[in-house]
Design a protein around this motif. Structure first.
Motif, PDB file in Angstrom:
ATOM      1  N   LEU A   1     -51.512 -13.365  33.836  1.00  0.00           N
ATOM      2  CA  LEU A   1     -51.463 -14.906  33.427  1.00  0.00           C
ATOM      3  C   LEU A   1     -50.841 -15.160  32.122  1.00  0.00           C
ATOM      4  CD1 LEU A   1     -54.612 -16.181  35.307  1.00  0.00           C
ATOM      5  CD2 LEU A   1     -52.252 -15.924  36.192  1.00  0.00           C
ATOM      6  N   ASP A   2     -50.956 -14.243  31.180  1.00  0.00           N
ATOM      7  CA  ASP A   2     -50.586 -14.406  29.847  1.00  0.00           C
ATOM      8  C   ASP A   2     -49.029 -14.342  29.890  1.00  0.00           C
ATOM      9  OD1 ASP A   2     -52.957 -14.518  28.747  1.00  0.00           O
ATOM     10  OD2 ASP A   2     -52.811 -12.543  28.019  1.00  0.00           O
ATOM     11  N   LEU A   3     -48.351 -14.122  30.840  1.00  0.00           N
ATOM     12  CA  LEU A   3     -46.934 -13.909  30.682  1.00  0.00           C
ATOM     13  C   LEU A   3     -46.317 -15.433  31.095  1.00  0.00           C
ATOM     14  CD1 LEU A   3     -43.861 -12.526  30.750  1.00  0.00           C
ATOM     15  CD2 LEU A   3     -44.236 -11.952  33.130  1.00  0.00           C
ATOM     16  N   TRP A   4     -46.262 -15.936  32.351  1.00  0.00           N
ATOM     17  CA  TRP A   4     -45.873 -17.462  32.656  1.00  0.00           C
ATOM     18  C   TRP A   4     -47.001 -17.959  33.472  1.00  0.00           C
ATOM     19  CZ3 TRP A   4     -41.284 -13.918  34.768  1.00  0.00           C
ATOM     20  CH2 TRP A   4     -40.641 -13.307  33.933  1.00  0.00           C
ATOM     21  N   GLY A   5     -48.108 -17.576  33.287  1.00  0.00           N
ATOM     22  CA  GLY A   5     -49.405 -18.156  34.009  1.00  0.00           C
ATOM     23  C   GLY A   5     -49.093 -17.948  35.435  1.00  0.00           C
ATOM     24  N   ASP A   6     -49.851 -18.604  36.245  1.00  0.00           N
ATOM     25  CA  ASP A   6     -49.810 -18.684  37.484  1.00  0.00           C
ATOM     26  C   ASP A   6     -48.779 -18.925  38.607  1.00  0.00           C
ATOM     27  OD1 ASP A   6     -51.874 -18.103  40.249  1.00  0.00           O
ATOM     28  OD2 ASP A   6     -50.533 -20.066  40.418  1.00  0.00           O
ATOM     29  N   PRO A   7     -48.020 -18.117  39.341  1.00  0.00           N
ATOM     30  CA  PRO A   7     -46.657 -18.674  40.086  1.00  0.00           C
ATOM     31  C   PRO A   7     -46.699 -20.096  40.553  1.00  0.00           C
ATOM     32  CG  PRO A   7     -47.273 -16.422  40.414  1.00  0.00           C
ATOM     33  CD  PRO A   7     -48.456 -16.931  39.708  1.00  0.00           C
ATOM     34  N   THR A   8     -48.029 -20.472  41.110  1.00  0.00           N
ATOM     35  CA  THR A   8     -48.140 -21.718  41.660  1.00  0.00           C
ATOM     36  C   THR A   8     -48.524 -22.763  40.835  1.00  0.00           C
ATOM     37  OG1 THR A   8     -48.947 -20.572  43.959  1.00  0.00           O
ATOM     38  CG2 THR A   8     -49.322 -23.068  43.516  1.00  0.00           C
ATOM     39  N   ALA A   9     -49.494 -22.564  40.055  1.00  0.00           N
ATOM     40  CA  ALA A   9     -49.921 -23.534  39.113  1.00  0.00           C
ATOM     41  C   ALA A   9     -48.893 -23.763  38.016  1.00  0.00           C
ATOM     42  CB  ALA A   9     -51.282 -23.316  38.522  1.00  0.00           C
ATOM     43  N   GLN A  10     -48.251 -23.052  37.630  1.00  0.00           N
ATOM     44  CA  GLN A  10     -47.152 -22.849  36.382  1.00  0.00           C
ATOM     45  C   GLN A  10     -45.855 -22.553  36.931  1.00  0.00           C
ATOM     46  OE1 GLN A  10     -50.267 -21.217  35.442  1.00  0.00           O
ATOM     47  NE2 GLN A  10     -50.756 -23.436  34.855  1.00  0.00           N
ATOM     48  N   ALA A  11     -45.505 -23.186  38.298  1.00  0.00           N
ATOM     49  CA  ALA A  11     -44.272 -23.096  38.997  1.00  0.00           C
ATOM     50  C   ALA A  11     -43.043 -23.152  38.179  1.00  0.00           C
ATOM     51  CB  ALA A  11     -44.345 -23.695  40.186  1.00  0.00           C
ATOM     52  N   GLY A  12     -43.060 -24.277  37.443  1.00  0.00           N
ATOM     53  CA  GLY A  12     -42.023 -24.630  36.463  1.00  0.00           C
ATOM     54  C   GLY A  12     -41.572 -23.854  35.596  1.00  0.00           C
ATOM     55  N   LEU A  13     -42.747 -23.172  34.725  1.00  0.00           N
ATOM     56  CA  LEU A  13     -42.374 -22.031  33.981  1.00  0.00           C
ATOM     57  C   LEU A  13     -41.961 -20.887  34.416  1.00  0.00           C
ATOM     58  CD1 LEU A  13     -43.109 -21.666  30.856  1.00  0.00           C
ATOM     59  CD2 LEU A  13     -45.177 -20.663  31.368  1.00  0.00           C
ATOM     60  N   TRP A  14     -42.364 -20.392  35.699  1.00  0.00           N
ATOM     61  CA  TRP A  14     -41.746 -19.357  36.440  1.00  0.00           C
ATOM     62  C   TRP A  14     -40.122 -19.636  36.589  1.00  0.00           C
ATOM     63  CZ3 TRP A  14     -43.293 -14.564  38.389  1.00  0.00           C
ATOM     64  CH2 TRP A  14     -44.586 -14.249  38.113  1.00  0.00           C
ATOM     65  N   ARG A  15     -40.000 -20.785  37.167  1.00  0.00           N
ATOM     66  CA  ARG A  15     -38.562 -21.385  37.475  1.00  0.00           C
ATOM     67  C   ARG A  15     -37.703 -21.350  36.150  1.00  0.00           C
ATOM     68  NH1 ARG A  15     -40.861 -25.111  40.669  1.00  0.00           N
ATOM     69  NH2 ARG A  15     -40.531 -26.837  39.112  1.00  0.00           N
ATOM     70  N   ALA A  16     -38.549 -21.549  34.976  1.00  0.00           N
ATOM     71  CA  ALA A  16     -37.485 -21.595  33.816  1.00  0.00           C
ATOM     72  C   ALA A  16     -37.113 -20.219  33.056  1.00  0.00           C
ATOM     73  CB  ALA A  16     -38.214 -22.488  32.558  1.00  0.00           C
ATOM     74  N   HIS A  17     -38.018 -19.259  33.810  1.00  0.00           N
ATOM     75  CA  HIS A  17     -37.540 -18.064  33.323  1.00  0.00           C
ATOM     76  C   HIS A  17     -36.800 -17.152  34.165  1.00  0.00           C
ATOM     77  CE1 HIS A  17     -40.557 -19.236  30.426  1.00  0.00           C
ATOM     78  NE2 HIS A  17     -39.965 -18.175  29.429  1.00  0.00           N
ATOM     79  N   ASN A  18     -36.465 -17.844  35.453  1.00  0.00           N
ATOM     80  CA  ASN A  18     -35.884 -17.052  36.549  1.00  0.00           C
ATOM     81  C   ASN A  18     -34.207 -17.237  36.464  1.00  0.00           C
ATOM     82  OD1 ASN A  18     -34.645 -16.064  39.117  1.00  0.00           O
ATOM     83  ND2 ASN A  18     -36.363 -17.305  40.133  1.00  0.00           N
ATOM     84  N   ALA A  19     -33.410 -15.824  36.085  1.00  0.00           N
ATOM     85  CA  ALA A  19     -32.043 -16.072  35.978  1.00  0.00           C
ATOM     86  C   ALA A  19     -31.387 -16.800  37.073  1.00  0.00           C
ATOM     87  CB  ALA A  19     -31.672 -14.701  35.881  1.00  0.00           C
ATOM     88  N   TYR A  20     -31.930 -16.744  38.587  1.00  0.00           N
ATOM     89  CA  TYR A  20     -31.139 -17.318  39.352  1.00  0.00           C
ATOM     90  C   TYR A  20     -31.148 -18.852  39.365  1.00  0.00           C
ATOM     91  CZ  TYR A  20     -30.717 -18.907  44.405  1.00  0.00           C
ATOM     92  OH  TYR A  20     -30.459 -19.377  45.798  1.00  0.00           O
ATOM     93  N   GLU A  21     -32.133 -19.394  39.033  1.00  0.00           N
ATOM     94  CA  GLU A  21     -32.430 -20.925  38.643  1.00  0.00           C
ATOM     95  C   GLU A  21     -31.749 -21.322  37.655  1.00  0.00           C
ATOM     96  OE1 GLU A  21     -33.720 -22.920  40.446  1.00  0.00           O
ATOM     97  OE2 GLU A  21     -35.293 -21.479  41.724  1.00  0.00           O
ATOM     98  N   LEU A  22     -30.928 -20.332  36.446  1.00  0.00           N
ATOM     99  CA  LEU A  22     -30.262 -20.695  35.342  1.00  0.00           C
ATOM    100  C   LEU A  22     -28.779 -20.666  35.503  1.00  0.00           C
ATOM    101  CD1 LEU A  22     -32.397 -19.249  32.604  1.00  0.00           C
ATOM    102  CD2 LEU A  22     -32.635 -21.665  33.273  1.00  0.00           C
ATOM    103  N   ILE A  23     -28.265 -20.292  36.719  1.00  0.00           N
ATOM    104  CA  ILE A  23     -27.003 -20.218  36.959  1.00  0.00           C
ATOM    105  C   ILE A  23     -26.154 -21.444  36.439  1.00  0.00           C
ATOM    106  CG2 ILE A  23     -25.206 -19.828  38.728  1.00  0.00           C
ATOM    107  CD1 ILE A  23     -26.999 -17.848  40.133  1.00  0.00           C
TER     108      ILE A  23
END
Length: 343
Positions: free
Chosen positions: A235-257
């Motif tokens: 959980l220290d990386l980007w938090g919970d994939p559901t609760a911190q979904a926005g943070l996970w998306r912000a670190h997803n190369a696919y979402e940053l194209i």
């Protein structure tokens, strides 16, 4: 899929660093003199978000010339809260052109190696004729090229800040790095390469991923297990994939194209996990590589629809092992070096 990549395969051990006085080592290396104070921090325009707050900048502690090409740097890093290691492969002609500035190719390693490891397979031989600084920074056993969230506290480790602010400035001020950069990586480093390019589109001119985690939404449990396997709280990386979904998306190369300019060159390679030409005949299928191949398909399709200049190398049979990544670097190198004028 929930199993992490095999630790021994993604990160080769780095050469040992010995402690030397930095000024003497730099004189041998033929690079700029060490400043007595800290290197200046990055401008606000390029500083990654949520970096550790510190009035101190990074400081070059030592630079050791191992051989004709290999320069090992030790950097006091506020972003990491400790000393960070970087291996630089010097270009042909580096010593004979003492005022020349060189383009930079970052090579990012995969997961699960030893802390402090800064190596990349057979990069020395593969880039022997490349007129650029080939920079191989440590990224932690499972750092994921991120400024860690740490349950909302941020702080250390901040790998993104270390690489793109601290290491970059040391290279520019001490090793004659120029402003033309490309980035490539394997596995976790493939995620890092395309994430860095998407998050900082003005810093890089090309990017490449070899068997990379380029759509992390398909591998959330696997990423958490990799982090947990290194004795860290996932959980220290980007938090919970559901609760911190926005943070996970912000670190997803696919979402940053969509942040990358049209025509931006990207190279994406992967195997389908079946035994290939570099595998023994009795090799079992590699489900991890098969999953990464699906991610590669995701990224390639979206990148092409956005107008990126995509080189797709989904080569079919092949597993998550070094021979395929070294072959991919050989294939991608002409594109990467042309983008930064290192030809």
């Amino acid at each position: 899929m929930s199993q992490p990549p095999r630790p021994a395969r993604d990160v080769p051990p780095s050469l040992p660093l010995t402690r030397r006085r930095a000024v003497a080592a730099l004189a041998v290396a033929g690079v700029g003199a060490v400043t007595s104070g800290s290197v200046a921090s990055a401008s606000s325009a390029t500083r990654p978000s949520a970096a550790p707050s510190s009035r101190r900048g990074p400081r070059l502690l030592a630079a050791e010339r191992i051989n004709a090409r290999t320069l090992n740097l030790r950097i006091e890093s506020p972003a990491l809260g400790r000393t960070g290691n970087v291996t630089v492969l010097l270009p042909p002609g580096f010593d004979s052109a003492p005022t020349r500035r060189w383009p930079v190719l970052y090579l990012l390693h995969g997961c699960c190696g030893s802390p402090g490891s800064a190596g990349w397979g057979n990069a020395d031989a593969l880039t022997a004729r490349t007129p650029a600084l080939v920079v191989i920074p440590e990224g932690g056993p499972a750092g994921f090229y991120a400024n860690w969230w740490n349950q909302g506290r941020y702080g250390t480790p901040a790998w993104e800040t270390f690489h793109l602010s601290e290491v970059r400035l040391i290279l520019e001020q001490q090793v004659r790095a120029g402003d033309r950069r490309a980035v490539a990586g394997l596995s976790m480093g493939g995620h890092g390469a395309l994430y860095y390019a998407g998050q900082h589109p003005t810093l890089f001119r090309a990017a490449a991923s070899f068997s990379g985690l380029v759509n992390t939404a398909r591998y959330t449990t696997g990423i958490q297990n990799i982090v947990k396997g290194q004795g860290l709280d996932p959980l220290d990386l980007w938090g919970d994939p559901t609760a911190q979904a926005g943070l996970w998306r912000a670190h997803n190369a696919y979402e940053l194209i969509s942040r990358l300019p049209r025509g931006f060159p990207v190279y994406v390679s992967s195997g389908n996990g079946l035994p290939g030409p570099f595998d023994p005949p009795d090799r079992t299928p590699d489900s991890l590589e098969a999953t990464l191949d699906v991610m590669a398909g995701d990224y390639i399709a979206r990148a092409r629809s956005h107008g990126l200049n995509v080189t797709a190398d989904r080569y079919g049979p092949g597993t998550h092992t070094w021979p395929y990544w070294e072959r991919a670097l050989t294939r991608a190198l002409p594109m990467l070096t042309a983008a930064i004028g290192a030809t």
